[in-house]
Write an enzyme that holds these catalytic residues in place. Structure first.
Site, PDB file in Angstrom:
ATOM      1  N   SER A   1       0.806  -1.219   0.000  1.00  0.00           N
ATOM      2  CA  SER A   1       0.000   0.000   0.000  1.00  0.00           C
ATOM      3  C   SER A   1       0.842   1.274   0.000  1.00  0.00           C
ATOM      4  O   SER A   1       1.883   1.348   0.662  1.00  0.00           O
ATOM      5  CB  SER A   1      -0.924   0.016   1.221  1.00  0.00           C
TER       6      SER A   1
ATOM      7  N   LYS B   1     -13.186  -5.814   3.390  1.00  0.00           N
ATOM      8  CA  LYS B   1     -14.166  -4.731   3.251  1.00  0.00           C
ATOM      9  C   LYS B   1     -15.587  -5.142   3.615  1.00  0.00           C
ATOM     10  O   LYS B   1     -16.336  -4.356   4.209  1.00  0.00           O
ATOM     11  CB  LYS B   1     -14.133  -4.166   1.828  1.00  0.00           C
TER      12      LYS B   1
ATOM     13  N   ASP C   1     -14.302   5.274  -1.505  1.00  0.00           N
ATOM     14  CA  ASP C   1     -14.007   5.029  -2.921  1.00  0.00           C
ATOM     15  C   ASP C   1     -14.950   5.828  -3.815  1.00  0.00           C
ATOM     16  O   ASP C   1     -14.575   6.236  -4.916  1.00  0.00           O
ATOM     17  CB  ASP C   1     -14.154   3.537  -3.251  1.00  0.00           C
TER      18      ASP C   1
ATOM     19  N   ALA D   1     -17.736  -5.721 -12.583  1.00  0.00           N
ATOM     20  CA  ALA D   1     -18.868  -5.721 -11.649  1.00  0.00           C
ATOM     21  C   ALA D   1     -18.440  -6.143 -10.252  1.00  0.00           C
ATOM     22  O   ALA D   1     -19.217  -6.724  -9.500  1.00  0.00           O
ATOM     23  CB  ALA D   1     -19.971  -6.643 -12.174  1.00  0.00           C
ATOM     24  N   GLY D   2     -17.197  -5.854  -9.889  1.00  0.00           N
ATOM     25  CA  GLY D   2     -16.693  -6.177  -8.557  1.00  0.00           C
ATOM     26  C   GLY D   2     -16.970  -5.065  -7.563  1.00  0.00           C
ATOM     27  O   GLY D   2     -17.808  -4.186  -7.795  1.00  0.00           O
ATOM     28  N   GLY D   3     -16.224  -5.080  -6.446  1.00  0.00           N
ATOM     29  CA  GLY D   3     -16.441  -4.086  -5.401  1.00  0.00           C
ATOM     30  C   GLY D   3     -16.193  -2.664  -5.857  1.00  0.00           C
ATOM     31  O   GLY D   3     -16.939  -1.747  -5.504  1.00  0.00           O
TER      32      GLY D   3
ATOM     33  N   LEU E   1      -9.192   2.627 -13.137  1.00  0.00           N
ATOM     34  CA  LEU E   1      -8.888   2.542 -11.712  1.00  0.00           C
ATOM     35  C   LEU E   1      -7.527   1.903 -11.447  1.00  0.00           C
ATOM     36  O   LEU E   1      -7.008   1.985 -10.336  1.00  0.00           O
ATOM     37  CB  LEU E   1      -9.984   1.769 -10.971  1.00  0.00           C
TER      38      LEU E   1
ATOM     39  N   GLY F   1      -5.918   5.854 -12.064  1.00  0.00           N
ATOM     40  CA  GLY F   1      -6.192   5.231 -10.778  1.00  0.00           C
ATOM     41  C   GLY F   1      -5.460   5.874  -9.621  1.00  0.00           C
ATOM     42  O   GLY F   1      -5.956   5.856  -8.484  1.00  0.00           O
TER      43      GLY F   1
END
Length: 282
Positions: free
Chosen positions: A22, A73, A108, A134-136, A222, A245
């Site tokens: 990260s 999440k 987000d 179509a994910g998170g 993204l 992104g």
């Protein structure tokens, strides 16, 4: 997760599994220094089985809150008091304390919209949008676009069932389409958003023909490794406006910092250059 988690000053952390990759510490430590706050932002690698216990002792560990990333999440949503945005998206990426209890939100959404506003002002005057995936992340993008007033979204995903699940709460405003229909849909779109991992370093390229896009379209990706994906390169070659992104990563961090440390930071060119330099040094 031991004694080094306790700090005399205000602190927040990123909880993930894995989490070492990260760039969030760079962002938040930059802002802490900018505001002269003697605080800290750390990475906490927490496996899924230990997540509930960890956030149950978040305050005892000296934390005012946390960012939450994969794979926590959904669990973060269930173990906190989520706001309407986190509930609608179905995932929480930010935890904070209010009135003595643990609350959650999903930044987000505003990260994506804030980055679009900064990178392509007026993007929302361009009508329909196409969202790939179509994910998170797609859930946050679709919610943000509809909340902003986009009239219609074409949701394109390899799994029709997963896309239908995402689209169902929104009725006719979200239209599910198979990948084979992308080229026919693109000429309608004022905005195209890639929320998939296609185009990311080490992943297959996104099968996409930018020549079908309108001359006034905006393209957002993204993915931020690489900083300029093949999708963004193709869009720029056509003179289209783009949003990457990294910009979303920076903008999504703003509200978390404000919730934890009481100051609202700004995304500056200096901060972006700092994170860019770290990304390109790898």
């Amino acid at each position: 997760m031991g004694a080094n988690s306790v700090s005399a000053g205000p602190a927040a952390c990123l909880i993930g599994w894995p989490a070492a990759h990260s760039r969030s510490p760079i962002i938040h430590k930059y802002w802490l220094k900018q505001f002269g706050i003697m605080g800290d932002y750390r990475i906490e690698a927490v496996e899924p089985a230990a997540f509930a216990d960890f956030i149950g002792s978040l305050a005892a560990r000296g934390y005012r809150g946390a960012n939450v990333t994969i794979p926590h999440k959904e669990q973060a949503l269930a173990l906190s008091t989520p706001d309407a945005r986190a509930r609608a998206v179905g995932a929480a990426n930010t935890l904070y304390f209010a009135n003595g209890s643990l609350h959650s939100t999903n930044t987000d959404v505003e990260g994506f919209i804030g980055n679009l506003d900064a990178s392509a002002p007026g993007w929302d005057a361009n009508g329909e949008a196409v969202v790939l995936g179509a994910g998170g992340s797609a859930r946050a993008v679709v919610f943000g676009l509809l909340d902003r007033g986009v009239a219609r979204i074409h949701l394109v995903n390899r799994s029709h069932e997963r896309a239908q699940m995402l689209a169902r709460p929104y009725g006719d405003r979200v239209h599910v389409a198979p990948w084979r229909d992308v080229d026919a849909i693109l000429p309608k779109a004022g905005l195209v958003v890639n929320t998939t991992s296609l185009g990311m370093q080490g992943q297959p390229l996104l099968p996409f023909d930018a020549s079908a896009l309108r001359a006034d379209a905006t393209v957002a990706d993204l993915v931020y490794v690489p900083l300029e994906t093949t999708l963004l390169k193709a869009a720029k070659a056509r003179g289209l406006r783009t949003a990457d992104g990294l910009g979303m990563l920076l903008h999504q961090a703003v509200r978390g910092f404000e919730l934890w440390f009481g100051k609202r930071p700004q995304v500056t060119p200096e901060l972006r250059a700092l994170v860019e330099a770290d990304l390109t040094s790898v």
